[in-house]
Design a protein around this motif. Structure first.
Motif, mmCIF file in Angstrom:
data_model
loop_
_atom_site.group_PDB
_atom_site.id
_atom_site.type_symbol
_atom_site.label_atom_id
_atom_site.label_comp_id
_atom_site.label_asym_id
_atom_site.label_seq_id
_atom_site.Cartn_x
_atom_site.Cartn_y
_atom_site.Cartn_z
ATOM 1 N N GLN A 5 0.843 -1.195 0.000
ATOM 2 C CA GLN A 5 0.000 0.000 0.000
ATOM 3 C C GLN A 5 0.877 1.244 0.000
ATOM 4 O O GLN A 5 1.949 1.268 0.608
ATOM 5 C CB GLN A 5 -0.919 0.009 1.216
ATOM 6 N N ASN A 6 0.408 2.293 -0.652
ATOM 7 C CA ASN A 6 1.233 3.488 -0.798
ATOM 8 C C ASN A 6 1.705 4.031 0.542
ATOM 9 O O ASN A 6 2.901 4.264 0.747
ATOM 10 C CB ASN A 6 0.461 4.573 -1.544
ATOM 11 N N ASP A 7 0.787 4.256 1.470
ATOM 12 C CA ASP A 7 1.188 4.846 2.739
ATOM 13 C C ASP A 7 2.082 3.921 3.547
ATOM 14 O O ASP A 7 3.014 4.364 4.225
ATOM 15 C CB ASP A 7 -0.037 5.260 3.552
ATOM 16 N N ILE A 8 1.835 2.614 3.479
ATOM 17 C CA ILE A 8 2.635 1.667 4.250
ATOM 18 C C ILE A 8 4.040 1.538 3.682
ATOM 19 O O ILE A 8 5.039 1.546 4.421
ATOM 20 C CB ILE A 8 1.949 0.291 4.300
ATOM 21 N N ILE A 9 4.159 1.441 2.367
ATOM 22 C CA ILE A 9 5.486 1.262 1.773
ATOM 23 C C ILE A 9 6.345 2.511 1.973
ATOM 24 O O ILE A 9 7.564 2.422 2.129
ATOM 25 C CB ILE A 9 5.370 0.898 0.275
ATOM 26 N N VAL A 10 5.723 3.688 2.003
ATOM 27 C CA VAL A 10 6.481 4.914 2.276
ATOM 28 C C VAL A 10 6.879 4.988 3.747
ATOM 29 O O VAL A 10 8.025 5.310 4.078
ATOM 30 C CB VAL A 10 5.655 6.158 1.877
ATOM 31 N N ALA A 11 5.957 4.674 4.637
ATOM 32 C CA ALA A 11 6.211 4.820 6.073
ATOM 33 C C ALA A 11 7.221 3.811 6.603
ATOM 34 O O ALA A 11 7.810 4.031 7.663
ATOM 35 C CB ALA A 11 4.900 4.687 6.855
#
Length: 285
Positions: free
Chosen positions: A157-163
């Motif tokens: 997921q976008n937010d998870i992979i960034v965080a």
């Protein structure tokens, strides 16, 4: 070296101390939230799940989904901190001083435009990088400690992979550079912060849209429908004349995707920073 140049870092810190304190409070709040989730919420959820192990229906077991949702929300907040950085850089950090004329006043007091911008970007970059690194490390610890209680979020997921990686820091530094460039180009606070916000949102949108193409995916074909691991990122799948096929990224591709995108974002940050200095020299002249 003049006293104005020597006192420039102190002046920048004093001028933007409110923003620095807000950033420190945001980082401390998110870190504290994650610590609470892991030390209090996760053990309580685990006890509820174990107590329901022999029950046919147990509402308390769904607490694990609530825990996963909460961790996902924290990851979303960490991911999109770069939008706040872009607004700050375009508005308060550079745009406001250009619009009010205080920047030109500083340039007449023994501070060159290049030193002025360097002090602002360097001190802000240290704060953004330190806060982003702290958030990433705590979020990774939180994720690894109770990943089995996070059934509703995926690693891609976008937010998870960034965080969960250096992308948080890279996007923050890029937002800083983009905000400075838009402020130098527009010289209006509201216009600069709006443009910086839009530019960073667009960059993240495009990289998210094409993230699956940043690293070669695995292609698998078989006469019957392939049995894939539950945590793979399915990019494409279906049936053709030769049978079934699946194109996917296994979880082991996390770091490859992470580092490629980080490199792209940092390259954009470096080019934007160079452009900001070029515009500054032209404006100052």
């Amino acid at each position: 070296m003049s006293a104005a140049v020597q006192g420039l870092p102190r002046t920048v810190l004093r001028l933007h101390r409110t923003a620095l304190l807000i950033w420190a409070a945001v980082v401390a709040g998110l870190v504290g939230w994650l610590v609470y989730l892991n030390e209090v919420t996760a053990p309580a959820t685990r006890r509820a799940v174990q107590a329901c192990a022999h029950a046919d229906v147990c509402i308390d077991a769904f607490d694990s989904f609530d825990y996963g949702n909460t961790v996902g929300w924290v990851g979303t907040l960490i991911c999109y901190t770069f939008l706040a950085v872009a607004v700050f850089a375009g508005g308060a950090l550079v745009g406001r001083e250009l619009e009010s004329g205080t920047a030109r006043l500083a340039w007449t007091q023994g501070v060159t435009p290049v030193r002025w911008l360097t002090a602002k970007l360097a001190l802000s970059a240290v704060a953004v990088a330190a806060g982003g690194l702290a958030l990433v490390l705590v979020f990774r610890w939180s994720w690894a400690a109770n990943e089995d209680l996070i059934p509703v979020t995926n690693w891609y997921q976008n937010d998870i992979i960034v965080a969960r990686g250096p992308l948080t820091v890279a996007y923050g530094l890029c937002a800083l550079a983009v905000g400075a460039l838009t402020a130098l180009l527009l010289r209006r606070t509201l216009a600069a912060l709006g443009a910086a916000f839009a530019a960073m949102w667009l960059l993240n949108f495009l990289l998210t849209r094409y993230r699956a193409d940043l690293w070669p995916a695995v292609t698998r074909t078989s006469p019957s429908e392939p049995d894939l691991a539950y945590d793979v990122w399915r990019v494409n799948w279906g049936r053709n004349a030769d049978g079934y096929f699946a194109v996917y990224h296994p979880a082991s591709h996390f770091w490859a995707l992470q580092w490629v995108e980080t490199g792209i974002v940092l390259t954009v940050a470096a080019l934007t920073t160079a452009a900001a200095y070029a515009v500054l020299r032209r404006r100052a002249a």
